[in-house]
Design a protein around this motif. Sequence first.
Motif, PDB file in Angstrom:
ATOM      1  N   LEU A   1      -2.151 131.232  93.959  1.00  0.00           N
ATOM      2  CA  LEU A   1      -2.035 130.337  95.112  1.00  0.00           C
ATOM      3  C   LEU A   1      -1.675 131.194  96.313  1.00  0.00           C
ATOM      4  O   LEU A   1      -0.685 131.921  96.298  1.00  0.00           O
ATOM      5  N   ILE A   2      -2.458 131.094  97.374  1.00  0.00           N
ATOM      6  CA  ILE A   2      -2.136 131.909  98.563  1.00  0.00           C
ATOM      7  C   ILE A   2      -2.151 131.038  99.820  1.00  0.00           C
ATOM      8  O   ILE A   2      -2.793 129.983  99.851  1.00  0.00           O
TER       9      ILE A   2
ATOM     10  N   SER B   1       6.162 129.439 103.554  1.00  0.00           N
ATOM     11  CA  SER B   1       6.478 130.136 102.299  1.00  0.00           C
ATOM     12  C   SER B   1       6.616 129.120 101.157  1.00  0.00           C
ATOM     13  O   SER B   1       6.927 127.955 101.402  1.00  0.00           O
ATOM     14  N   PHE B   2       6.347 129.583  99.924  1.00  0.00           N
ATOM     15  CA  PHE B   2       6.439 128.702  98.754  1.00  0.00           C
ATOM     16  C   PHE B   2       7.905 128.434  98.418  1.00  0.00           C
ATOM     17  O   PHE B   2       8.737 129.326  98.543  1.00  0.00           O
ATOM     18  N   ASP B   3       8.232 127.219  98.009  1.00  0.00           N
ATOM     19  CA  ASP B   3       9.621 126.924  97.629  1.00  0.00           C
ATOM     20  C   ASP B   3       9.715 126.686  96.110  1.00  0.00           C
ATOM     21  O   ASP B   3       8.717 126.755  95.396  1.00  0.00           O
TER      22      ASP B   3
ATOM     23  N   ASP C   1       7.320 124.078  94.690  1.00  0.00           N
ATOM     24  CA  ASP C   1       5.948 124.588  94.511  1.00  0.00           C
ATOM     25  C   ASP C   1       5.850 125.376  93.200  1.00  0.00           C
ATOM     26  O   ASP C   1       4.886 125.264  92.450  1.00  0.00           O
ATOM     27  N   GLU C   2       6.885 126.201  92.981  1.00  0.00           N
ATOM     28  CA  GLU C   2       6.869 127.047  91.781  1.00  0.00           C
ATOM     29  C   GLU C   2       6.819 126.191  90.510  1.00  0.00           C
ATOM     30  O   GLU C   2       6.005 126.439  89.613  1.00  0.00           O
ATOM     31  N   GLU C   3       7.665 125.154  90.472  1.00  0.00           N
ATOM     32  CA  GLU C   3       7.726 124.299  89.286  1.00  0.00           C
ATOM     33  C   GLU C   3       6.411 123.549  89.080  1.00  0.00           C
ATOM     34  O   GLU C   3       5.875 123.493  87.972  1.00  0.00           O
ATOM     35  N   SER C   4       5.897 122.973  90.179  1.00  0.00           N
ATOM     36  CA  SER C   4       4.662 122.188  90.007  1.00  0.00           C
ATOM     37  C   SER C   4       3.478 123.090  89.651  1.00  0.00           C
ATOM     38  O   SER C   4       2.573 122.694  88.900  1.00  0.00           O
ATOM     39  N   THR C   5       3.503 124.328  90.154  1.00  0.00           N
ATOM     40  CA  THR C   5       2.421 125.258  89.809  1.00  0.00           C
ATOM     41  C   THR C   5       2.484 125.631  88.324  1.00  0.00           C
ATOM     42  O   THR C   5       1.462 125.737  87.647  1.00  0.00           O
ATOM     43  N   LYS C   6       3.730 125.807  87.858  1.00  0.00           N
ATOM     44  CA  LYS C   6       3.898 126.125  86.426  1.00  0.00           C
ATOM     45  C   LYS C   6       3.321 125.006  85.564  1.00  0.00           C
ATOM     46  O   LYS C   6       2.629 125.243  84.568  1.00  0.00           O
TER      47      LYS C   6
ATOM     48  N   ALA D   1      -0.376 125.179  85.698  1.00  0.00           N
ATOM     49  CA  ALA D   1      -0.852 126.319  84.907  1.00  0.00           C
ATOM     50  C   ALA D   1      -0.820 125.991  83.413  1.00  0.00           C
ATOM     51  O   ALA D   1      -1.734 126.358  82.664  1.00  0.00           O
ATOM     52  N   SER D   2       0.210 125.283  83.018  1.00  0.00           N
ATOM     53  CA  SER D   2       0.320 124.928  81.605  1.00  0.00           C
ATOM     54  C   SER D   2      -0.825 123.998  81.188  1.00  0.00           C
ATOM     55  O   SER D   2      -1.436 124.160  80.143  1.00  0.00           O
ATOM     56  N   GLN D   3      -1.098 123.038  82.090  1.00  0.00           N
ATOM     57  CA  GLN D   3      -2.243 122.130  81.836  1.00  0.00           C
ATOM     58  C   GLN D   3      -3.548 122.917  81.757  1.00  0.00           C
ATOM     59  O   GLN D   3      -4.375 122.708  80.869  1.00  0.00           O
TER      60      GLN D   3
END
Length: 387
Positions: A10-11, A22-24, A27-32, A35-37
């Motif tokens: 994600l950029i 900047s990512f907070d 964002d990190e949690e929802s991206t994880k 990614a898992s999905q």
Amino acid sequence: MNETIGVLQLINKQNTYGEILSFDIFDEESTKALASQASVAIVNSRLIHELEESFELFIATIAKAINTRSDHTGEHVRKVSKIANMIAKAIHKSDSGLYKDVYYTEEDLNQIHMAAQIHDVGKISTAEYIMEKSKKLETIFDRIELIDERIEILKRDISIKYLEKELDALKNQESLPAELHKEKEKELTVLDDIKIFLHEINFGSEYLEDDKISKLQMLAKRTYQINGESVQFLSEDELKNLSIRRGTLNDEERKIIHKHADITLEIVNAINFPKRLKQVPDIASNHHEKLDGTGYPRQLNADQLTLEDRIMILADMFEALSTSNRSYRSANSMTEIAAILKDFIDMGHMDKDLVKFFFESGIYREYAQSELSPEQQDIVEFSTTSD
Ligand SMILES: [Fe+2]
Ligand SMILES: [Fe+2]
């Protein structure tokens, strides 16, 4: 596990005004979570792909098992697959006539290919000597050799008989009757003729007329002496096999050969084909069915046989008719094959339109040029009785 199976990048996070942020932590949690999905989806699709691959490999292995039993079957399967593929592709491409609206995808062609691969898998249960029987007296060897030996014994008996006569004449100081030699030669010639006659019949290349059957029955009654016992010249089984009217197979052997189609049906029905290959079992097991319902193993009729089934029926029949592995006679020319197929159409066995298409589109020639001898590359003007 902890295996890297992909990267999610994600950029340049932007707000609604297009400003870079900047990512907070959110964002990190929802991206994880995303990614898992994504990893589950990737793993699933890989598993499905692997399953598909191993299924196709499984089918190819079954096909290989039967092909390695006999070179003849292996070649037959390869050629049937090639012919069926050529017909299906030509149908797909045709933009006029009966098949102008029929289209085949790669998946469809794959189904036809797979069906061809396993169509004769039931032959795994057929005794090799029956599957390959090319002479009437063949079992695990050609029993004509035994008859040849018997004829040799008979000829020796004749020679001995005349030698004894000569000996008697010598003993009695009589002169040999002039006709004695001629008589001996005549008797030997009769045996030579019998030998030629039996060899010809053993080939099974021609229809056996009644007069030849009677001659065989007469011969069978002839006897010769072994260990002081009188033995029949032909055993019951030899007489039965030599009396086969057409081809080299007797009724029991023909039934055993037909059984391969039942076994193919049983085997393909036991395999759980995935949805995308759902036509394979039928296309594979219907290759000896006839449009008038007189085929086997299920006596299906025209309403039950799909175009793909009919393609396989034609491919199988054309291959059997065009192959030259039976060494005792020259392979059929294209004109001869067309005549045989016309008879099948007239008898209501085969699809007239498809056979016509096969010849008119030139597929037969393209195939003959790539697989058959130059003598088999003649041009056919195809027309049926009802044209
Ligand atoms: Fe077959
Ligand atoms: Fe076949």
